[in-house]
Design a protein around this motif. Sequence first.
Motif, PDB file in Angstrom:
ATOM      1  N   PHE A 386     -25.260  36.387 -52.403  1.00 18.36           N
ATOM      2  CA  PHE A 386     -24.374  35.320 -53.246  1.00 18.36           C
ATOM      3  C   PHE A 386     -22.952  36.217 -53.852  1.00 18.36           C
ATOM      4  CE2 PHE A 386     -23.091  34.402 -57.467  1.00 18.36           C
ATOM      5  CZ  PHE A 386     -22.802  33.184 -57.384  1.00 18.36           C
ATOM      6  N   LEU A 387     -23.194  37.514 -54.130  1.00 23.65           N
ATOM      7  CA  LEU A 387     -22.671  38.403 -54.730  1.00 23.65           C
ATOM      8  C   LEU A 387     -21.778  38.947 -53.779  1.00 23.65           C
ATOM      9  CD1 LEU A 387     -25.097  40.771 -56.798  1.00 23.65           C
ATOM     10  CD2 LEU A 387     -23.369  38.970 -57.852  1.00 23.65           C
ATOM     11  N   LEU A 431     -30.525  47.038 -51.206  1.00 23.20           N
ATOM     12  CA  LEU A 431     -29.352  45.945 -51.417  1.00 23.20           C
ATOM     13  C   LEU A 431     -28.750  46.245 -52.672  1.00 23.20           C
ATOM     14  CD1 LEU A 431     -31.312  42.754 -50.093  1.00 23.20           C
ATOM     15  CD2 LEU A 431     -29.391  44.237 -48.866  1.00 23.20           C
ATOM     16  N   ARG A 432     -29.314  46.774 -53.684  1.00 25.87           N
ATOM     17  CA  ARG A 432     -28.867  46.990 -54.899  1.00 25.87           C
ATOM     18  C   ARG A 432     -27.592  48.052 -55.024  1.00 25.87           C
ATOM     19  NH1 ARG A 432     -32.933  48.990 -57.735  1.00 25.87           N
ATOM     20  NH2 ARG A 432     -34.196  47.118 -57.451  1.00 25.87           N
ATOM     21  N   LEU A 557     -18.817  33.258 -67.521  1.00 28.46           N
ATOM     22  CA  LEU A 557     -19.767  32.901 -66.647  1.00 28.46           C
ATOM     23  C   LEU A 557     -19.948  33.752 -65.680  1.00 28.46           C
ATOM     24  CD1 LEU A 557     -19.207  29.208 -66.549  1.00 28.46           C
ATOM     25  CD2 LEU A 557     -21.081  30.289 -67.551  1.00 28.46           C
ATOM     26  N   ALA A 558     -18.850  34.273 -65.007  1.00 28.90           N
ATOM     27  CA  ALA A 558     -18.757  35.489 -64.077  1.00 28.90           C
ATOM     28  C   ALA A 558     -19.393  36.598 -64.491  1.00 28.90           C
ATOM     29  CB  ALA A 558     -17.454  35.955 -63.488  1.00 28.90           C
ATOM     30  N   THR A 563     -24.113  40.302 -64.146  1.00 31.90           N
ATOM     31  CA  THR A 563     -25.168  41.270 -65.045  1.00 31.90           C
ATOM     32  C   THR A 563     -26.599  40.552 -65.130  1.00 31.90           C
ATOM     33  OG1 THR A 563     -24.469  40.469 -67.047  1.00 31.90           O
ATOM     34  CG2 THR A 563     -23.066  42.038 -66.164  1.00 31.90           C
ATOM     35  N   SER A 564     -26.652  39.251 -65.051  1.00 33.31           N
ATOM     36  CA  SER A 564     -27.906  38.859 -65.397  1.00 33.31           C
ATOM     37  C   SER A 564     -28.629  37.775 -64.226  1.00 33.31           C
ATOM     38  CB  SER A 564     -27.920  37.859 -66.676  1.00 33.31           C
ATOM     39  OG  SER A 564     -29.185  37.337 -67.016  1.00 33.31           O
ATOM     40  N   VAL A 565     -28.033  36.561 -63.935  1.00 33.08           N
ATOM     41  CA  VAL A 565     -28.560  35.722 -63.444  1.00 33.08           C
ATOM     42  C   VAL A 565     -28.577  36.136 -61.887  1.00 33.08           C
ATOM     43  CG1 VAL A 565     -28.345  33.235 -62.406  1.00 33.08           C
ATOM     44  CG2 VAL A 565     -27.306  33.839 -64.571  1.00 33.08           C
ATOM     45  N   TRP A 566     -27.746  36.766 -61.087  1.00 33.79           N
ATOM     46  CA  TRP A 566     -27.769  37.402 -59.606  1.00 33.79           C
ATOM     47  C   TRP A 566     -28.107  38.752 -59.511  1.00 33.79           C
ATOM     48  CZ3 TRP A 566     -25.018  32.870 -60.988  1.00 33.79           C
ATOM     49  CH2 TRP A 566     -25.301  31.581 -60.123  1.00 33.79           C
ATOM     50  N   ARG A 567     -28.472  39.380 -60.583  1.00 35.27           N
ATOM     51  CA  ARG A 567     -28.994  40.640 -60.578  1.00 35.27           C
ATOM     52  C   ARG A 567     -30.049  41.002 -59.698  1.00 35.27           C
ATOM     53  NH1 ARG A 567     -32.422  43.907 -62.923  1.00 35.27           N
ATOM     54  NH2 ARG A 567     -33.370  42.306 -64.069  1.00 35.27           N
ATOM     55  N   ILE A 568     -30.024  41.811 -58.744  1.00 37.22           N
ATOM     56  CA  ILE A 568     -31.089  42.074 -57.750  1.00 37.22           C
ATOM     57  C   ILE A 568     -32.218  42.799 -58.582  1.00 37.22           C
ATOM     58  CG2 ILE A 568     -31.681  43.395 -55.555  1.00 37.22           C
ATOM     59  CD1 ILE A 568     -28.969  43.080 -54.669  1.00 37.22           C
TER      60      ILE A 568
END
Length: 569
Positions: A386-387, A431-432, A557-558, A563-568
């Motif tokens: 996603f990122l 991946l991170r 939102l970005a 930093t939160s929702v799609w953080r690995i």
Amino acid sequence: MRVEASDARIEEILTAGRYVIPRFQRDYSWDLANVEDFWNDIVGESGAADPGGDYFIGAMVVYEEGSALFGVIDGQQRLTTITVLLSVIRDAFDGLGHRDDLASGVQQYISRPDRRNRQQLTLQTEDAYPFLQEGIQRFPPNSGEIPRREDEYLIAAARDKLRELVALDLRDASAGASGVKEEQQRQLDRLESIRDTVLNLQLVRVVVDTVDDAYRIFETLNSRGKDLETHDLIKNQLLRLLPAGSGQADRPLDRWKELMEKVGAYAGDIDADDFFLHSWLSREPYVAKKRLFERFRTQLTSAREAEAELERLGKDADLYAVLANPAAGSWHSSEAPLAGALEALALFRVTQPFPFLLALLRARREGSMRMPAVKVAATAVENFHFLTTAVAARSSSGGVSALYARHARGLFAARDRSAQSEAAQELAADLRSRVPDRDVFQAGFQTIAFSATRPRQRDLVEYILRRLYGDETHAPGPRGWTIEHLASQSASVDPSAVAQVGNLILVPESVNVRLNSKPFPAKQEILRQANGVYVDPAILAADEWGEAEIADRTSNLAEHAYTSVWRIP
């Protein structure tokens, strides 16, 4: 017509003479996909690990122009790319402090003195001048030389891509070093291995007297019919080792047909060769797609081995169908994170993770891997793409395919749940370390849009809003809800701002009907009273809703997404 054909290594080719690209030849035309495929074919994870081995890269057709001087009719794209790669390796040696020995040693394959001690380029071309000569072949290169034409831009892009790939390879090679000295030594050793792999590349050099003869040979080499695909060759190898037996039934052939029927039923752009490659990479050492059959042929040499492989392929085909079409899979309620991740990857149209995901799904379906570890791995893959792919629109290349294959093998080899959990954590950590920078992600997020006039990204926008909604409510995002534009599409606000994510929310159909195209204050009041609908405090507190407010919410939102929702994890 005199024709001389001989096997030769690239090192022998580059030291046997000089090569001229005739001015009537086409310009350099390889794009980044060609360059990356070439890298994966010759180096990848396996090539540089075996610098003493050899890899055949085809034929090179030349004609004699003079003493040790040859005109190139076939092979100029490969020869140019190899020259660029050698220059990258040379510069990397220089960067490690080895200008006078290792870097200069590589430079001798790019240029060397003639009898008068004047430097002569091994590859000479009137095209791409002076960028190729001054900006790449010269040592040290002239950093002020810039590309000016299309072929020069392609050469510059190839150089930059190869620099990136070499740098990533060296970084991986030095991971875990105990200090700077060990890190540099590991990088030096790896770079020498890559150099040796390139110089050991094998080809057939065809030498003829005249340019007319060269073209005749070239046309003969390229006039054959459609080549067999990899899966055709694998079929021949398996069935050669598995005879039909007595009677009318040919069980091995029947099993092959059953397997191909499953593969042929996959949706999307996945072809049969992709399946065989991903199945192999989920269990075996990394190999580029073009070299897959070579590995099959050398490893499967008995009926017992062929029988076992056909059995494995049949089981993998069932699992692969789930990867290709996750919505049609049968999922336990506890497997929702895995199913959701696979659906997201289908939305992003990425298949690079398939070898690892195949190993992951295999471990889960065999009942040995616990769901928390599966969730860590699946979420890491989903969030990374996603990122990187969906938002930053950046190619997740630079060894990511080999990375997934390596972790797939690690998971396949894990013999207990503790080792499986560790394999999941190691993938997430790798991946991170490769996610795009915050500014790159922010810039990509600003471009995501949905409106009546920009419908293409609707599914991606809905996916984003569902994930954001789920993060705020600690519940799955509502499926079947509709996307509402806070500033109406018919409003006087700039249409590009209206389509941005910062202007969009998810609401039930019943609420959407009430909102209609009302002014923002009326929408605000309806949203404030709507039960079960999460609305950002910034929306409810706003005095007005225009381009500035949309831009602020998009940016916020970005930031929250990154930093939160799609953080690995």
